[in-house]
Design a protein around this motif. Sequence first.
Motif, short mmCIF file in Angstrom:
data_model
loop_
_atom_site.label_atom_id
_atom_site.label_comp_id
_atom_site.label_asym_id
_atom_site.label_seq_id
_atom_site.Cartn_x
_atom_site.Cartn_y
_atom_site.Cartn_z
N UNK A 234 -27.20 60.54 -101.12
CA UNK A 234 -28.38 59.67 -101.18
C UNK A 234 -29.61 60.42 -100.69
N UNK A 235 -29.49 61.14 -99.59
CA UNK A 235 -30.61 61.89 -99.02
C UNK A 235 -31.06 63.00 -99.98
N UNK A 236 -30.10 63.74 -100.54
CA UNK A 236 -30.42 64.84 -101.44
C UNK A 236 -31.15 64.33 -102.68
N UNK A 250 -29.27 58.58 -110.84
CA UNK A 250 -28.13 58.76 -109.94
C UNK A 250 -28.26 57.90 -108.69
N UNK A 251 -29.50 57.72 -108.22
CA UNK A 251 -29.71 56.81 -107.09
C UNK A 251 -29.29 55.38 -107.46
N UNK A 260 -23.73 48.85 -99.39
CA UNK A 260 -22.54 48.23 -98.81
C UNK A 260 -21.86 49.07 -97.74
N UNK A 261 -21.91 50.41 -97.92
CA UNK A 261 -21.12 51.28 -97.03
C UNK A 261 -21.90 52.40 -96.37
N UNK A 262 -23.00 52.81 -96.96
CA UNK A 262 -23.70 54.00 -96.48
C UNK A 262 -24.47 53.82 -95.20
#
Length: 264
Positions: A234-236, A250-251, A260-262
């Motif tokens: 997500x950061x990249x 892709x995001x 939900x999980x990150x």
Amino acid sequence: MSGASTGRGTATTVRLAFDGDWRATVTDSPLHISPRFTGSASVDVARYVDAAERVRFLADTFGSQEWLWDAPDVLRFDKTGRELVGAEFHWPEESASAEEVARLPLTPAVRAGGLRADEVRDFRHERCTVLCRAPGDTVLTCLRDLGVLDEPLDARIGIAPDVALLVQRGAVVGWSLTDPARHLTTTYADPDPDPPSPTTHRLFTECLDLITTPVVDDLVDGEPAALARLQAADKALREQREDRHRADALLELIATYVEDYGKW
């Protein structure tokens, strides 16, 4: 072999069977529409550019479509000529193992062709359940089930650029998308005409890893290593400067998992 004739070891399919004993005839007129691999985890072959146009498209055509919480694959046909005019394919979270992928038939070669419905009638075509990923994710192949790997294919019908239907015993048992990273895009937008960057290719594979088995099961279970990979991806993607259109796609692809999980 129903719906197919064979000569010199090469099967040429004339009529295809879909779910519900619904049939279509292969034509010489494939769709000239670039597929969209969207952040909604679908491959769309259609010309609509927003939700309103999609609603009109469904109203003006017939075939297989979604109903409420039922989400089969979508294949739509013109009511007058009965020709295929668009499709939407969902791809599954269940990934085949490397050993299973190695069994995927590489022949026959793709034969370009369109479809003409035998009759004007709606039907339901179940989505595939297993995803086969070629090395480097250069081709994604989705199968009805792993039983497809037990027999050779009759044909691969290229209904649109880089999109083919897989046929076995005269029935459609899957579909494939070649060069999927090139076709990455946000919902309703056409893909960028420039080729994807090396960074996009790498993050595309990482995102597919994260949202398919076995890694997605680790995410659901809260495994620290899987959560760290999701956060890093997500950061990249947020920091990626080149190929922004595909990075945004892709995001979208991992957004639900990040929400939900990150953030655990």
